[in-house]
Write an enzyme that holds these catalytic residues in place. Structure first.
Site, PDB file in Angstrom:
ATOM      1  N   ARG A 130       2.889   1.503   1.055  1.00 48.52           N
ATOM      2  CA  ARG A 130       2.959   2.913   1.418  1.00 48.52           C
ATOM      3  C   ARG A 130       4.275   3.511   0.978  1.00 48.52           C
ATOM      4  O   ARG A 130       5.327   2.885   1.093  1.00 48.52           O
ATOM      5  CB  ARG A 130       2.839   3.077   2.944  1.00 48.52           C
ATOM      6  N   VAL A 131       4.203   4.706   0.453  1.00 44.13           N
ATOM      7  CA  VAL A 131       5.385   5.526   0.215  1.00 44.13           C
ATOM      8  C   VAL A 131       5.165   6.838   0.959  1.00 44.13           C
ATOM      9  O   VAL A 131       4.037   7.199   1.291  1.00 44.13           O
ATOM     10  CB  VAL A 131       5.665   5.780  -1.290  1.00 44.13           C
ATOM     11  N   SER A 132       6.244   7.570   1.212  1.00 46.21           N
ATOM     12  CA  SER A 132       6.156   8.744   2.070  1.00 46.21           C
ATOM     13  C   SER A 132       5.682  10.015   1.381  1.00 46.21           C
ATOM     14  O   SER A 132       5.185  10.915   2.033  1.00 46.21           O
ATOM     15  CB  SER A 132       7.514   9.026   2.711  1.00 46.21           C
ATOM     16  N   SER A 133       5.842  10.105   0.068  1.00 46.49           N
ATOM     17  CA  SER A 133       5.466  11.358  -0.589  1.00 46.49           C
ATOM     18  C   SER A 133       4.804  11.105  -1.934  1.00 46.49           C
ATOM     19  O   SER A 133       4.952  10.038  -2.536  1.00 46.49           O
ATOM     20  CB  SER A 133       6.694  12.250  -0.781  1.00 46.49           C
ATOM     21  N   GLN A 185       6.702   9.739  -5.063  1.00 44.20           N
ATOM     22  CA  GLN A 185       7.221   8.374  -5.102  1.00 44.20           C
ATOM     23  C   GLN A 185       6.190   7.435  -5.715  1.00 44.20           C
ATOM     24  O   GLN A 185       5.000   7.702  -5.705  1.00 44.20           O
ATOM     25  CB  GLN A 185       7.585   7.911  -3.687  1.00 44.20           C
TER      26      GLN A 185
END
Length: 180
Positions: free
Chosen positions: A8-11, A14
Site C-alpha cells: 500500500r502507498v498513500s497516494s 506514489q
C-alpha cells in the site's frame, strides 16, 4: 499454504514497485496492492479483499507495519482477524514480527503500542503548535471557502437550501449554518 503479499502507498502519485518487488522476493505467490490512505481501514478495498482471500495456513506478508495499519487498534483488529482464520503474519522490515512465533507476537504488540504512542505525541505537538500560533495571532485557521454573502443573495432570490447547495457545490448543512 500460500504466502500472500499486501502492498500500500498513500497516494496515486506514489509507486508500489519497490514493495511489490520485496514481497515477490520474500516468496509471495499472490499480491494485493492499493493506493489509499492508511489512516483508517475504511475504503481500503484491496485490504478487505486480502483478508477475505486468506485461508487457514496462509501467511500474510507486508514490507512495513505502517503499510498494514497506522493505529494500534486497526493493527490489533487485523491481527485478530488473521488469528481467527489461523493465518500467520510477517513483516519484512521489522523482521522480528512473525505471529507464527510467541516472540513475534510479543514484538508485534510492543511495536503496535509504540506506533500508536508516536501518533498520539505527533498530534499533541501539532495541537500545541496551533495553539501557540493562535496566541501570537499568526494562525487563523483555514480560509473560508464559502462566501456567506453569495448564499444570502441566492436565498433572497427565492432559492431553497438544496438548490443553493447544488449551485455552489457545498453541503446543505453549510447553507443552513450560514443562513442561521
Amino acid at each position: 499454504m500460500t504466502v500472500v503479499g499486501y502492498a500500500r502507498v498513500s497516494s496515486a502519485g506514489q509507486s508500489l514497485d519497490i514493495q511489490k518487488e520485496q514481497l515477490e522476493n520474500a516468496g509471495c505467490k499472490k499480491l494485493f496492492a492499493e493506493k489509499q490512505s492508511g489512516t483508517s481501514t475504511n475504503n481500503r478495498i484491496a485490504l478487505k479483499d486480502t483478508l477475505e482471500w486468506l485461508r487457514e495456513g496462509d501467511t500474510l506478508v507486508v514490507t512495513r507495519l505502517d503499510r498494514l495499519a497506522r493505529s494500534g487498534k486497526d493493527l490489533y483488529d487485523i491481527i485478530e482477524q488473521l488469528s481467527q482464520k489461523q493465518v500467520g503474519f510477517r513483516c519484512l522490515q521489522q523482521g522480528a514480527v512473525d505471529t507464527t512465533t510467541s516472540m513475534g507476537k510479543l514484538v508485534l504488540g510492543i511495536l503496535g503500542a509504540v506506533a500508536e504512542f508516536e501518533t498520539s505525541i505527533r498530534k499533541e505537538r501539532q495541537r500545541e503548535g496551533i495553539e501557540k500560533a493562535k496566541a501570537r495571532g499568526v494562525y487563523k485557521g483555514r480560509p473560508a471557502s464559502i462566501d456567506p454573502e453569495e448564499v444570502k443573495k441566492l436565498k433572497q432570490t427565492g432559492m431553497g437550501a438544496a438548490a443553493i447547495a447544488k449551485q455552489l457545490n457545498i453541503g446543505r448543512a453549510s447553507v443552513y449554518r450560514l443562513l442561521a
